[in-house]
Scaffold this motif. Structure first.
Motif, PDB file in Angstrom:
ATOM      1  N   UNK A   1       0.827  -1.203   0.000  1.00 17.78           N
ATOM      2  CA  UNK A   1       0.000   0.000   0.000  1.00 17.78           C
ATOM      3  C   UNK A   1       0.863   1.255   0.000  1.00 17.78           C
ATOM      4  N   UNK A   2       0.202   2.401  -0.237  1.00 22.50           N
ATOM      5  CA  UNK A   2       0.857   3.696  -0.191  1.00 22.50           C
ATOM      6  C   UNK A   2       0.240   4.538   0.923  1.00 22.50           C
ATOM      7  N   UNK A   3       0.969   5.544   1.331  1.00 21.17           N
ATOM      8  CA  UNK A   3       0.480   6.414   2.398  1.00 21.17           C
ATOM      9  C   UNK A   3      -0.855   7.048   2.041  1.00 21.17           C
ATOM     10  N   UNK A   4      -1.038   7.391   0.764  1.00 22.09           N
ATOM     11  CA  UNK A   4      -2.291   8.013   0.327  1.00 22.09           C
ATOM     12  C   UNK A   4      -3.482   7.072   0.444  1.00 22.09           C
ATOM     13  N   UNK A   5      -3.226   5.761   0.595  1.00 20.61           N
ATOM     14  CA  UNK A   5      -4.319   4.806   0.745  1.00 20.61           C
ATOM     15  C   UNK A   5      -4.950   4.878   2.134  1.00 20.61           C
ATOM     16  N   UNK A   6      -4.228   5.459   3.082  1.00 22.76           N
ATOM     17  CA  UNK A   6      -4.708   5.476   4.467  1.00 22.76           C
ATOM     18  C   UNK A   6      -5.771   6.562   4.654  1.00 22.76           C
ATOM     19  N   UNK A   7      -6.983   6.145   4.950  1.00 22.01           N
ATOM     20  CA  UNK A   7      -8.054   7.104   5.191  1.00 22.01           C
ATOM     21  C   UNK A   7      -8.181   7.501   6.650  1.00 22.01           C
ATOM     22  N   UNK A   8      -7.509   6.750   7.518  1.00 18.64           N
ATOM     23  CA  UNK A   8      -7.594   7.019   8.965  1.00 18.64           C
ATOM     24  C   UNK A   8      -6.278   6.546   9.593  1.00 18.64           C
ATOM     25  N   UNK A   9      -5.628   7.424  10.356  1.00 22.56           N
ATOM     26  CA  UNK A   9      -4.387   7.062  11.034  1.00 22.56           C
ATOM     27  C   UNK A   9      -4.487   7.414  12.507  1.00 22.56           C
ATOM     28  N   UNK A  10      -4.333   6.419  13.354  1.00 21.07           N
ATOM     29  CA  UNK A  10      -4.233   6.647  14.789  1.00 21.07           C
ATOM     30  C   UNK A  10      -2.752   6.648  15.151  1.00 21.07           C
ATOM     31  N   UNK A  11      -2.196   7.847  15.282  1.00 23.26           N
ATOM     32  CA  UNK A  11      -0.797   8.031  15.672  1.00 23.26           C
ATOM     33  C   UNK A  11      -0.779   8.349  17.161  1.00 23.26           C
ATOM     34  N   UNK A  12      -0.308   7.412  17.973  1.00 33.06           N
ATOM     35  CA  UNK A  12      -0.361   7.619  19.415  1.00 33.06           C
ATOM     36  C   UNK A  12       0.417   8.865  19.823  1.00 33.06           C
ATOM     37  N   UNK A  13      -0.268   9.736  20.529  1.00 34.63           N
ATOM     38  CA  UNK A  13       0.328  10.998  20.948  1.00 34.63           C
ATOM     39  C   UNK A  13       1.068  10.835  22.271  1.00 34.63           C
ATOM     40  N   UNK A  14       2.191  10.145  22.239  1.00 33.08           N
ATOM     41  CA  UNK A  14       2.998  10.053  23.451  1.00 33.08           C
ATOM     42  C   UNK A  14       3.366  11.464  23.899  1.00 33.08           C
ATOM     43  N   UNK A  15       3.798  12.266  22.951  1.00 33.62           N
ATOM     44  CA  UNK A  15       4.103  13.681  23.171  1.00 33.62           C
ATOM     45  C   UNK A  15       3.758  14.434  21.894  1.00 33.62           C
ATOM     46  N   UNK A  16       3.333  15.682  22.035  1.00 27.92           N
ATOM     47  CA  UNK A  16       3.069  16.487  20.846  1.00 27.92           C
ATOM     48  C   UNK A  16       4.341  16.643  20.018  1.00 27.92           C
ATOM     49  N   UNK A  17       5.496  16.731  20.686  1.00 36.44           N
ATOM     50  CA  UNK A  17       6.764  16.932  19.979  1.00 36.44           C
ATOM     51  C   UNK A  17       7.043  15.802  19.003  1.00 36.44           C
ATOM     52  N   UNK A  18       6.922  14.563  19.477  1.00 34.89           N
ATOM     53  CA  UNK A  18       7.226  13.448  18.587  1.00 34.89           C
ATOM     54  C   UNK A  18       6.127  13.225  17.561  1.00 34.89           C
ATOM     55  N   UNK A  19       4.891  13.508  17.919  1.00 37.34           N
ATOM     56  CA  UNK A  19       3.798  13.366  16.953  1.00 37.34           C
ATOM     57  C   UNK A  19       4.001  14.313  15.777  1.00 37.34           C
ATOM     58  N   UNK A  20       4.329  15.563  16.082  1.00 41.96           N
ATOM     59  CA  UNK A  20       4.550  16.534  15.015  1.00 41.96           C
ATOM     60  C   UNK A  20       5.786  16.192  14.189  1.00 41.96           C
TER      61      UNK A  20
END
Length: 399
Positions: free
Chosen positions: A312-331
């Motif tokens: 798959x490609x990144x554009x295929x992802x319609x929903x991503x749950x990126x765990x927000x351990x910290x705003x710094x690493x999420x960004x």
């Protein structure tokens, strides 16, 4: 992409509400009891399934000791009333324990070793603190510069990520505010109803006059963490926690929490045999290591690997749950990989909703699976950084 013997389908997915550790909903509730509730709720979603067909339960936990020790996966299976033939194993990949449990259960099905599996995660940070009850690092960690990062506190690693990826304090606070705003909006719209199983909390209060114990019960059905009064002004007043001149605060970090999640996975054979309705197909999983001192960037390595494994490609992802351990690493992850902010944590993340460590992967998988169906999306991903320097990502396809 490697050849699979058969597909693994998620036929049930649920989770408990998430409570604040130490003072919240579940401060006196054991994590195995939360897990029992999640397992029973998942089973209730598949009434035609014969429990004797379940082969095993793989349960994630970041600190499997104390009240959540002694292979609490097997204990929870027994307490949930499942047949003695159903096994249980507790596994640990820190924050990715829950999604790794799903991967391991899916792989048992995909290679033909099982037809029905339980996967999930549970954690009580109220009862077992971060680091466990008796942290004891291997002394060798401190004798070599390349290994000392293993012993860094999570907050310090977030400071290092913020510095290297040039994530400002202002951007971190804005990200944290958005997490709360999205979570509150989703709660008000009833977006979490499909995934959350309400939990009854029994309170015992002594009556000093009569010497009797009074019992009262209340039911909780929403995550406790989101704050409607969160503001940039309030977040801006918080002092850095981990470095005197740093930018990581309690307000732009994930909340320590209590909670559990459970999923039931089945082969196509079991789906047909027990007339089950698949919610999603497990597509792929990847874990990758990164330097421990910048553990927060783990998804930067894991996400491309999971996409490649799934074709798959990144554009295929319609929903991503990126765990927000910290705003710094999420960004840092969002910017480095060019993730679309609109599809990342549309209902808020761990900064608002909470992060019960080993349970989070299973909890966010339940969120993703139900959101894909509700919004008629095809592919979704659950991804997170991992203490001591790893990243993990799992991909699901709505069916």
């Amino acid at each position: 992409m490697s050849k699979q013997v058969q597909d693994a389908y998620i036929v049930a997915a649920t989770r408990t509400p998430i409570g604040k550790s130490g003072r919240g909903y579940f401060k006196n509730t054991r994590s195995d009891d939360l897990l029992v509730r999640a397992i029973q709720a998942a089973l209730a979603q598949v009434p035609t399934l014969d429990p004797k067909a379940i082969e095993d339960a793989v349960i994630g936990c970041s600190f499997p000791e104390g009240e959540q020790g002694m292979n609490f996966a097997r204990i929870a299976v027994a307490l949930a009333g499942l047949p003695h033939s159903v096994g249980g194993v507790t596994i640990n990949r820190f924050c990715a324990s829950g999604v790794t449990a799903i991967q391991m259960a899916a792989d048992r099905i995909r290679v033909g070793e099982a037809d029905v599996m339980i996967a999930g995660g549970a954690e009580s940070m109220s009862m077992v603190p971060m680091g466990g009850n008796k942290p004891a690092f291997n002394p060798e960690i401190f004798t070599r510069d390349e290994n000392v990062g293993i012993a860094y506190g999570m907050g310090l690693t977030a400071e290092k990520v913020a510095e290297r990826w040039k994530v400002s304090r202002e951007d971190q606070d804005a990200f944290a505010l958005a997490s709360h705003q999205r979570a509150i909006k989703a709660q008000q719209a009833g977006e979490f109803a499909d995934e959350i199983c309400p939990v009854d909390i029994i309170q015992r209060v002594p009556d000093l006059a009569t010497g009797e114990i009074r019992y009262s019960t209340r039911t909780v059905s929403l995550d406790e963490g989101p704050r409607p009064d969160t503001s940039l002004e309030g977040l801006g007043k918080l002092r850095p926690v981990f470095a005197a001149k740093g930018s990581v605060t309690a307000g732009n970090s994930s909340q320590t929490s209590d909670g559990a999640g459970a999923l039931i996975l089945a082969s196509e054979k079991a789906v047909k045999q027990f007339d089950l309705k698949p919610l999603a197909r497990f597509v792929s999983f990847a874990s990758r290591g990164v330097p421990p001192e910048i553990m927060g960037i783990g998804p930067i390595e894991a996400i491309p690997a999971a996409l490649k494994a799934g074709g798959l490609k990144l554009d295929d992802m319609g929903w991503i749950e990126l765990n927000e351990a910290f705003a710094a690493q999420s960004l840092a992850v969002i910017r480095d990989l060019g993730l679309n902010p609109d599809v990342v944590n549309p209902m808020g993340g761990a900064i608002a909703l909470g992060h019960p460590l080993g349970a989070t992967g299973a909890i966010r998988a339940a969120t993703t699976i139900h959101a894909l169906r509700r919004h008629k999306l095809k592919y979704g991903m659950v991804t997170m950084c991992i203490g001591t320097g790893q990243g993990a990502a799992g991909i699901f396809e709505a069916v």
